[in-house]
Motif scaffolding. Structure first.
Motif, short mmCIF file in Angstrom:
data_model
loop_
_atom_site.label_atom_id
_atom_site.label_comp_id
_atom_site.label_asym_id
_atom_site.label_seq_id
_atom_site.Cartn_x
_atom_site.Cartn_y
_atom_site.Cartn_z
N SER A 1 -5.04 23.84 -6.63
CA SER A 1 -5.63 22.86 -7.54
C SER A 1 -4.92 21.51 -7.47
N ARG A 2 -3.70 21.49 -6.95
CA ARG A 2 -2.95 20.24 -6.83
C ARG A 2 -2.67 19.95 -5.36
N GLU A 3 -2.74 18.67 -5.03
CA GLU A 3 -2.51 18.25 -3.65
C GLU A 3 -1.82 16.89 -3.66
N LYS A 4 -0.86 16.72 -2.76
CA LYS A 4 -0.17 15.43 -2.63
C LYS A 4 -0.72 14.70 -1.42
N ILE A 5 -0.95 13.39 -1.60
CA ILE A 5 -1.49 12.54 -0.54
C ILE A 5 -0.60 11.31 -0.42
N LYS A 6 -0.28 10.94 0.81
CA LYS A 6 0.58 9.78 1.04
C LYS A 6 -0.09 8.51 0.53
N LEU A 7 0.75 7.61 0.01
CA LEU A 7 0.32 6.31 -0.49
C LEU A 7 1.22 5.26 0.15
N ARG A 8 0.63 4.18 0.63
CA ARG A 8 1.45 3.12 1.22
C ARG A 8 0.85 1.76 0.90
N LYS A 9 1.73 0.77 0.93
CA LYS A 9 1.30 -0.62 0.71
C LYS A 9 1.43 -1.36 2.03
N GLN A 10 0.34 -2.03 2.41
CA GLN A 10 0.31 -2.77 3.66
C GLN A 10 -0.50 -4.03 3.46
N ASN A 11 0.09 -5.19 3.75
CA ASN A 11 -0.58 -6.48 3.60
C ASN A 11 -1.19 -6.66 2.21
N ASN A 12 -0.43 -6.30 1.18
CA ASN A 12 -0.83 -6.41 -0.23
C ASN A 12 -1.97 -5.49 -0.63
N PHE A 13 -2.27 -4.48 0.17
CA PHE A 13 -3.28 -3.49 -0.16
C PHE A 13 -2.64 -2.11 -0.27
N TRP A 14 -3.06 -1.36 -1.29
CA TRP A 14 -2.62 0.03 -1.44
C TRP A 14 -3.60 0.93 -0.70
N ILE A 15 -3.05 1.78 0.15
CA ILE A 15 -3.86 2.68 0.98
C ILE A 15 -3.51 4.12 0.64
N ILE A 16 -4.51 4.87 0.21
CA ILE A 16 -4.34 6.31 0.02
C ILE A 16 -4.68 6.94 1.37
#
Length: 190
Positions: free
Chosen positions: A164-179
């Motif tokens: 039921s729970r999952e972790k997904i990487k999050l990163r910031k690139q060129n002022n945008f947040w990318i899941i």
């Protein structure tokens, strides 16, 4: 040609069978498998299983019991006291492709963010996954935790053996947040 048609028909019937049967005998349909902020997450068995519609006492449509949309709408209704103007639709319908990042989604009465977005995801956001070849309805989940380099989502009906729970990487690139999941179309936020 007849063999091809019969093969496709048999394959399609097998897919339907697999998606409707509870293959995980460690859980029963309707069993509580997790909670988030006091809202229960129920086990659904096969991803296409249907246990009837969940309605509030005053008739507000929460959704088809134990599907992903039902959890998301029930969570927003119970924990955030939010009613969506459009009470119907599959998970894929929650993302309005005509809207740009940070625009108002009138059907859901929420702000819609694209992936990537200039705004960082927040706890309680609804994550919207695109459809796949085996799931034409898409998928939705709730952001349960946000850190600098990952989000955790909590979901109902991820599959009979999925968590039921999952972790997904999050990163910031060129002022945008990318899941970092190519299936994620975007998210909705209160």
């Amino acid at each position: 040609m007849l063999i091809f048609v019969v093969s496709i028909t048999v394959f399609y019937c097998l897919i339907l069978l697999v998606k409707n049967i509870n293959w995980n005998r460690n859980h029963s349909v309707g069993e509580v498998v997790d909670t988030f902020n006091g809202v229960k997450i129920y086990y659904n068995g096969g991803v296409s299983n249907s246990e009837g519609r969940n309605l509030t006492e005053d008739g507000y449509n929460i959704g088809v019991k134990y599907q992903c949309v039902e959890f998301v709408k029930r969570y927003y209704y119970e924990y955030l006291h939010h009613r969506m103007p459009d009470t119907y639709g599959n998970a894929i319908d929650y993302y309005d492709t005509t809207l740009k990042d940070s625009m108002y989604n009138t059907k859901r009465n929420l702000i819609q963010f694209s992936n990537p977005s200039k705004a960082k995801p927040k706890e309680n956001d609804i994550i919207i996954f695109d459809k796949t070849i085996f799931n034409r309805y898409g998928h939705v989940a709730i952001v349960s935790k946000v850190e600098d380099s990952l989000i955790e989502i909590i979901q109902q009906n991820p599959g009979p053996f999925a968590c039921s729970r999952e972790k997904i990487k999050l990163r910031k690139q060129n002022n945008f947040w990318i899941i970092d999941n190519k299936r994620i179309l975007g998210r909705l936020s209160k």
